[in-house]
Design a protein around this motif. Structure first.
Motif, PDB file in Angstrom:
ATOM      1  N   PRO A 122      -0.164  -6.861 -13.413  1.00  0.00           N
ATOM      2  CA  PRO A 122       1.290  -6.622 -13.508  1.00  0.00           C
ATOM      3  C   PRO A 122       1.897  -5.995 -12.254  1.00  0.00           C
ATOM      4  CG  PRO A 122       0.179  -5.861 -15.498  1.00  0.00           C
ATOM      5  CD  PRO A 122      -0.886  -6.179 -14.509  1.00  0.00           C
ATOM      6  N   GLY A 123       1.061  -5.518 -11.327  1.00  0.00           N
ATOM      7  CA  GLY A 123       1.571  -4.963 -10.069  1.00  0.00           C
ATOM      8  C   GLY A 123       2.126  -3.552 -10.176  1.00  0.00           C
ATOM      9  N   GLN A 124       1.768  -2.820 -11.233  1.00  0.00           N
ATOM     10  CA  GLN A 124       2.276  -1.467 -11.431  1.00  0.00           C
ATOM     11  C   GLN A 124       1.323  -0.386 -10.930  1.00  0.00           C
ATOM     12  OE1 GLN A 124       3.045  -2.442 -15.722  1.00  0.00           O
ATOM     13  NE2 GLN A 124       4.970  -1.385 -15.345  1.00  0.00           N
ATOM     14  N   GLY A 125       0.174  -0.794 -10.409  1.00  0.00           N
ATOM     15  CA  GLY A 125      -0.761   0.158  -9.831  1.00  0.00           C
ATOM     16  C   GLY A 125      -1.805   0.645 -10.816  1.00  0.00           C
ATOM     17  N   VAL A 126      -3.073   0.540 -10.416  1.00  0.00           N
ATOM     18  CA  VAL A 126      -4.192   1.041 -11.220  1.00  0.00           C
ATOM     19  C   VAL A 126      -4.906   2.110 -10.405  1.00  0.00           C
ATOM     20  CG1 VAL A 126      -6.427   0.473 -12.248  1.00  0.00           C
ATOM     21  CG2 VAL A 126      -4.511  -1.117 -12.486  1.00  0.00           C
ATOM     22  N   GLY A 151      -7.037 -11.521  -3.777  1.00  0.00           N
ATOM     23  CA  GLY A 151      -5.647 -11.376  -3.344  1.00  0.00           C
ATOM     24  C   GLY A 151      -4.976 -10.080  -3.740  1.00  0.00           C
ATOM     25  N   LEU A 152      -5.732  -9.074  -4.158  1.00  0.00           N
ATOM     26  CA  LEU A 152      -5.155  -7.774  -4.509  1.00  0.00           C
ATOM     27  C   LEU A 152      -5.332  -6.801  -3.353  1.00  0.00           C
ATOM     28  CD1 LEU A 152      -6.354  -7.298  -8.209  1.00  0.00           C
ATOM     29  CD2 LEU A 152      -4.227  -8.285  -7.391  1.00  0.00           C
ATOM     30  N   THR A 153      -4.462  -5.809  -3.278  1.00  0.00           N
ATOM     31  CA  THR A 153      -4.557  -4.797  -2.225  1.00  0.00           C
ATOM     32  C   THR A 153      -5.244  -3.549  -2.774  1.00  0.00           C
ATOM     33  OG1 THR A 153      -2.345  -4.003  -2.808  1.00  0.00           O
ATOM     34  CG2 THR A 153      -2.519  -5.587  -0.991  1.00  0.00           C
ATOM     35  N   VAL A 154      -6.004  -2.862  -1.906  1.00  0.00           N
ATOM     36  CA  VAL A 154      -6.798  -1.694  -2.314  1.00  0.00           C
ATOM     37  C   VAL A 154      -6.511  -0.532  -1.367  1.00  0.00           C
ATOM     38  CG1 VAL A 154      -9.117  -0.796  -2.780  1.00  0.00           C
ATOM     39  CG2 VAL A 154      -8.617  -3.222  -3.152  1.00  0.00           C
ATOM     40  N   GLY A 155      -6.262   0.643  -1.919  1.00  0.00           N
ATOM     41  CA  GLY A 155      -6.042   1.854  -1.122  1.00  0.00           C
ATOM     42  C   GLY A 155      -6.986   2.964  -1.550  1.00  0.00           C
ATOM     43  N   GLY A 164       2.804   9.498   4.489  1.00  0.00           N
ATOM     44  CA  GLY A 164       3.007   8.056   4.672  1.00  0.00           C
ATOM     45  C   GLY A 164       1.767   7.260   4.291  1.00  0.00           C
ATOM     46  N   GLN A 165       0.596   7.763   4.692  1.00  0.00           N
ATOM     47  CA  GLN A 165      -0.652   7.077   4.338  1.00  0.00           C
ATOM     48  C   GLN A 165      -0.903   7.122   2.840  1.00  0.00           C
ATOM     49  OE1 GLN A 165      -3.025   9.514   7.011  1.00  0.00           O
ATOM     50  NE2 GLN A 165      -3.442   7.777   8.366  1.00  0.00           N
ATOM     51  N   ARG A 166      -0.578   8.259   2.228  1.00  0.00           N
ATOM     52  CA  ARG A 166      -0.750   8.364   0.774  1.00  0.00           C
ATOM     53  C   ARG A 166       0.194   7.400   0.044  1.00  0.00           C
ATOM     54  NH1 ARG A 166      -3.658  12.811  -1.036  1.00  0.00           N
ATOM     55  NH2 ARG A 166      -4.335  14.164   0.658  1.00  0.00           N
ATOM     56  N   ARG A 167       1.440   7.338   0.530  1.00  0.00           N
ATOM     57  CA  ARG A 167       2.423   6.455  -0.111  1.00  0.00           C
ATOM     58  C   ARG A 167       1.949   5.007  -0.035  1.00  0.00           C
ATOM     59  NH1 ARG A 167       6.292   7.883   2.878  1.00  0.00           N
ATOM     60  NH2 ARG A 167       6.512   9.921   1.904  1.00  0.00           N
ATOM     61  N   ASP A 168       1.423   4.615   1.120  1.00  0.00           N
ATOM     62  CA  ASP A 168       0.915   3.244   1.281  1.00  0.00           C
ATOM     63  C   ASP A 168      -0.239   2.975   0.320  1.00  0.00           C
ATOM     64  OD1 ASP A 168       2.786   2.820   3.235  1.00  0.00           O
ATOM     65  OD2 ASP A 168       1.409   3.160   4.926  1.00  0.00           O
ATOM     66  N   TYR A 170      -0.837   4.428  -2.569  1.00  0.00           N
ATOM     67  CA  TYR A 170      -0.344   4.338  -3.949  1.00  0.00           C
ATOM     68  C   TYR A 170       0.441   3.049  -4.194  1.00  0.00           C
ATOM     69  CZ  TYR A 170      -1.714   9.110  -5.204  1.00  0.00           C
ATOM     70  OH  TYR A 170      -2.436  10.242  -5.488  1.00  0.00           O
ATOM     71  N   ARG A 171       0.976   2.451  -3.138  1.00  0.00           N
ATOM     72  CA  ARG A 171       1.714   1.198  -3.303  1.00  0.00           C
ATOM     73  C   ARG A 171       0.761   0.007  -3.481  1.00  0.00           C
ATOM     74  NH1 ARG A 171       4.661   4.498  -4.037  1.00  0.00           N
ATOM     75  NH2 ARG A 171       6.786   4.895  -3.349  1.00  0.00           N
ATOM     76  N   CYS A 172      -0.527   0.209  -3.237  1.00  0.00           N
ATOM     77  CA  CYS A 172      -1.502  -0.869  -3.414  1.00  0.00           C
ATOM     78  C   CYS A 172      -1.670  -1.195  -4.901  1.00  0.00           C
ATOM     79  CB  CYS A 172      -2.859  -0.472  -2.823  1.00  0.00           C
ATOM     80  SG  CYS A 172      -2.858  -0.331  -1.024  1.00  0.00           S
ATOM     81  N   ASP A 173      -2.202  -2.368  -5.171  1.00  0.00           N
ATOM     82  CA  ASP A 173      -2.458  -2.766  -6.560  1.00  0.00           C
ATOM     83  C   ASP A 173      -3.487  -1.843  -7.202  1.00  0.00           C
ATOM     84  OD1 ASP A 173      -0.773  -5.115  -6.628  1.00  0.00           O
ATOM     85  OD2 ASP A 173      -2.246  -6.063  -5.310  1.00  0.00           O
ATOM     86  N   ILE A 174      -4.485  -1.419  -6.395  1.00  0.00           N
ATOM     87  CA  ILE A 174      -5.573  -0.582  -6.909  1.00  0.00           C
ATOM     88  C   ILE A 174      -5.761   0.579  -5.946  1.00  0.00           C
ATOM     89  CG2 ILE A 174      -8.048  -0.502  -7.465  1.00  0.00           C
ATOM     90  CD1 ILE A 174      -7.641  -3.714  -7.747  1.00  0.00           C
TER      91      ILE A 174
END
Length: 911
Positions: A122-126, A151-155, A164-168, A170-174
């Motif tokens: 759903p793109g709401q972040g896990v 195709g998912l993003t991981v942070g 800024g790094q933390r925000r990025d 948290y904006r990832c899918d996971i």
């Protein structure tokens, strides 16, 4: 008896639940042939298709079989690992918001990819929560390959990242991170002055690795953000010097509660010593004037008597570093609160850092309950299933192993004393080494591990030591603990996160033996091939010797920790052996055991060096462990009960903060505050239904000048016919509004809005911080109400609610006072919001003396009116009250439940 028969015939409720999931696993398997035939591009394209189907109205449950099959195929291609069917069951359990109990080596890290991928669609972040930064980084990189392939993003959230790094991340899918980092980011977000600088997104779904460690062991202690107060280092040193002169007859020490109480003679002796040192006012230690000295004295006593070096803390690089009692890890950067850490620093003669005052705090229970859905996994959760359901409403499901468990768990061996026990342990290790069998020795503290290490060294037994002192080599030592003849002493194996592979670990052997070789070079490949062949041969020899032998030197307070240690052996169907060695000197037996029975049995029936092996005695030990577990559960339950009170208030404050940050202008809020304040001031001096000659005009004049910045012509107004408190209030409000309107006309409109918002946020934060300190102090003494036959928690709720109401009054007065008295200049530049304050983060226990958060002296309420507040969750004129529980469910713009017809923010929700 009937229950046992029914269980034998139909299986346990857990067995039946697992069986009910088998059809879903079969459906997942039915997609496998089609997915195997897909190209990498087509397989990766499944994510886009799933998201389109979600947008079209399908649910995650309907997508589950196909999504899980997609992850299985992706993991097979990317990692070379295919999920077993039992791992699919674990994935379903995680997706349903339950706890999957899976034995060590069953691949929990891989299981998480199933539920995490599905819930990330759903793109709401896990959020994937781990117990340390190493595992967060490792798992994000390792499992991230599967997610990125699809195709998912991981942070990853680790310490020392910028906002800024933390925000990025948290904006990832996971997003991977530790429980502490997630919790502290939430608290820091609610201390910021602009919505754009916040890093968290709204909570969606989280998977907690080692869920028992995170939600049970560490949940006894809240996360605390605090700032420094005045330096009192000299007082700590002076009191410590006096405490070092106490004798055993001067105090009583309760080892269970870790409390130290002075005897009558001890009190008199210390009074004379304090008097001689010039630290005592008068001649009685417990006079009001000596409150601070008593506090420092109590903490110094506990530091010197109850807290032991190399067990509770170590001294490293001139600093006191706390040792986590559950994992044996160093908790660098963490500090005991309420002056205990400073007392330990004085005891050890290191530099004393200033005390801290609580600025924000939250328990893990209340943090993790904010997630709409929460899943967890661990090797040991069944013993705490009741607590998981009571606190988190999470069921524990035991997942069957992929292969049958071959480990043999032998009964405990009891010895008369610790010397006999160590001699038996040494003999057992020698015998294992002769067979070539690797041994993992589990201890409960650094002190015990080093004592055993010295004993083994004298006996000529080669070994490695793994404890908080050698934190950096941890993964390397654990990884090779399964090699032929290896002997590894480990302090508490909970949550180590590295598998012990029989024969050795290829990756770590390459790092240790060939650190200079680059991956992908012919030399690296040749070395890897040679070591891989050696590991295969060595593993066969280890299997023939009986697999890994787990040897416990004593029982832990919790059965879970013992099971975690045992679980290191016998992974994926390997053979193994586990045995615990106990003596009457062990802490668990000494403090919690049925001492008389054990003492008689040991002393009368045992010769030196002789052992007792009996399932009945093992059962008695388990009973002692259950006592400790029940006591610890009561402590955690009490933490939740008290934090629930604060949590209701925290939700209100944080929601109002967010509303202020989101609003373009807070004119309306500030005007309402001014009107409420004027009403309260007039109401205080001119009570309803009273005559003008009864009014306290002197107080009204002083308060109007102090708070509202006005000097109205009260004499003229009183001379008018028909004057009453209501009319007087209107006139005072008009004067106050005129002063603010004049100030507002002098400067740029946008600047004025910025000033109001800044003043409002800073005042809210300042008083919330003071309120937290007051609640900390209240929590420490509220138990005394029990002597008056009152329930402390109920008393705490009432007191906390009254304090909250008074805090809101103080905020209204302060905002009104600042804006009324401040001088502004016209400028085109927007006022800058203040920077984030300096603070430190800590994770400390509020219910035991060593872990109290907050500063006793920080709860001054000098600005708070003694009059009962009106509005803002308090009592309205008609006596209507709204509880924090109800208030927490209301938005600022919803109708007020009192029936006034006004919006909540203009009625009972006014600040």
């Amino acid at each position: 008896m009937l229950g046992g028969l029914a269980k034998a015939l139909f299986g346990s409720s857990n067995d039946r639940y697992v069986k009910s999931l088998r059809p879903i696993v079969q459906k997942i398997g039915s997609y496998e042939p089609a997915l195997e035939a897909m190209s990498d591009e087509d397989l990766a394209g499944q994510t886009v298709k799933f998201r389109q189907r979600l947008d079209a109205g399908e649910t995650l449950d309907s997508l589950l079989p196909e999504a899980f099959a997609t992850v299985r195929e992706a993991a097979r291609r990317v990692l070379g690992q295919r999920h077993y069917d039992v791992q699919m069951i674990g994935g379903i359990v995680l997706h349903r918001g339950e706890i999957a109990e899976m034995r060590t080596g069953e691949g929990k890290t891989l299981v998480a990819t199933l539920a995490v991928y599905l819930n990330a669609l759903p793109g709401q972040g896990v959020h994937v929560v781990t117990v340390n930064d190493y595992l967060a980084t490792r798992d994000a990189e390792w499992m991230g390959r599967v997610y990125r392939f699809l195709g998912l993003t991981v942070g990853t959230i680790v310490p020392n990242l910028t906002d800024g790094q933390r925000r990025d991340a948290y904006r990832c899918d996971i997003t991977y991170g530790t429980n502490n980092e997630f919790g502290f980011d939430y608290l820091r977000d609610n201390m910021k002055y602009e919505r754009s600088s916040m890093v968290h997104r709204p909570f969606h779904y989280a998977v907690v690795d080692e869920v028992d460690s995170v939600l049970i062991d560490e949940a006894r202690t809240p996360l605390i953000i605090s700032g420094p107060t005045d330096d009192k280092s000299e007082l700590y040193k002076s009191v410590d010097a006096i405490v070092k002169q106490v004798e055993k007859s001067d105090y009583e020490f309760d080892e269970k509660q870790r409390s130290v109480v002075l005897t009558e003679d001890g009190t008199e002796r210390l009074e004379r010593l304090l008097e001689a040192a010039g630290l005592l006012e008068g001649d009685n230690l417990y006079d009001f004037e000596n409150t601070q000295v008593v506090h420092h004295l109590n903490q110094a006593l506990r530091a010197n008597i109850a807290f032991k070096r190399d067990t509770d803390y170590i001294v490293k690089d001139g600093k006191i570093i706390i040792i986590d009692e559950f994992t044996g890890r160093m908790m660098d950067g963490r500090r005991w609160s309420d002056g205990l850490h400073q007392a330990v620093e004085a005891k050890e003669g290191v530099n004393i850092e200033p005390e801290n005052q609580t600025m924000a705090s939250i328990t893990f229970q209340n943090y993790f309950r904010m997630y709409p859905k929460l899943g967890g996994m661990t090797g040991t959760a069944a013993t705490e299933a009741h607590e998981f359901y009571q606190i988190y409403k999470m069921n524990v499901v035991t997942i069957p192993t992929n292969l049958p468990v071959k480990r043999i768990d032998q009964d405990d061996e009891f010895y008369k004393n610790i010397q006999d026990k160590f001699a038996a342990i040494t003999q057992a290790i020698r015998e294992a080494k002769e067979r070539g069998q690797p041994v993992l020795v589990g201890t409960v503290s650094i002190e015990k591990s080093e004592l055993l290490s010295e004993f083994l060294t004298k006996e000529g037994v080669a070994h490695n030591v793994l404890n908080a002192r050698y934190h950096e080599q941890e993964a390397h030592i654990v990884a090779q603990a399964g090699r032929l003849n290896a002997v590894t002493i480990a302090t508490n194996m909970a949550g180590r996160g590295t598998d012990i592979q029989l024969g050795g670990n290829l990756e770590f052997r390459l790092l240790d033996e060939h650190p200079d070789l680059e991956i992908g070079t012919p030399e690296f490949d040749a070395a890897a091939e040679r070591i891989r062949a050696e590991i295969i041969v060595e593993k066969e020899r280890v299997l023939a010797a009986g697999g890994l032998f787990v040897l416990g030197t004593e029982r832990h307070e919790s059965r879970r920790i013992d099971n975690q240690l045992r679980g290191r052996s016998g992974r994926q169907g390997d053979p193994g052996l586990s045995r615990f060695y106990l003596s009457l000197d062990d802490d668990l037996l000494r403090i919690f055991g049925p001492q008389t029975m054990f003492a008689r049995m040991m002393n009368k029936n045992l010769q030196d060096g002789e052992a007792i092996v009996s399932p009945w005695i093992s059962k008695a030990i388990e009973t002692a462990q259950k006592k400790v577990e029940a006591r610890n559960y009561d402590v955690r339950k009490q933490v939740v009960e008290y934090d629930d009170v604060m949590n209701d208030q925290r939700k209100v404050i944080y929601e109002q903060r967010a509303d202020i940050m989101d609003a373009e202008t807070v004119d309306e809020v500030v005007a309402d505050m001014r009107a409420e304040t004027a009403n309260a001031i007039v109401g205080e001096a001119c009570p309803p239904n009273s005559y003008p000659e009864q009014w306290d005009m002197e107080m009204l004049t002083a308060r109007a000048a102090d708070v509202l910045g006005i000097a109205p012509p009260f004499d003229e107004w009183l001379a008018q016919d028909g004057i009453d408190p209501e009319l007087l209030t209107e006139k005072v409000q008009a004067e106050a509004d005129a002063i603010i309107a004049a100030k507002q006309a002098d400067i740029d409109e946008q600047s004025w809005h910025g000033i109001e918002k800044s003043v409002l946020l800073q005042s809210l934060d300042h008083h919330w911080k003071e309120h937290l300190a007051t609640l900390d102090a209240l929590r420490q003494v509220i138990h005394l109400r029990a002597y008056a036959q009152k329930t402390p928690i109920n008393e705490y709720k009432q007191e906390a609610f009254a304090l909250f109401e008074r805090m809101l009054v103080a905020i209204r007065e302060e905002v009104t006072r600042i804006l009324a008295h401040a001088h502004f200049e016209r400028t085109s530049e927007l006022p800058e919001l203040p920077p984030m304050p300096d603070f430190i983060t800590s994770h400390l226990d509020p219910l035991t003396g060593e872990d109290n958060s907050g500063d006793r002296d920080a709860g001054a309420l000098g600005l708070i009116s003694s009059r009962a507040p009106q509005g803002a969750l308090g009592l309205a004129g008609d006596g209507f009250a709204i509880s924090p529980e109800v208030a927490a469910t209301l938005t600022r713009n919803s109708p007020c439940p009192c029936g006034s017809g006004r919006k909540y923010k203009h009625c009972h929700g006014a600040l």
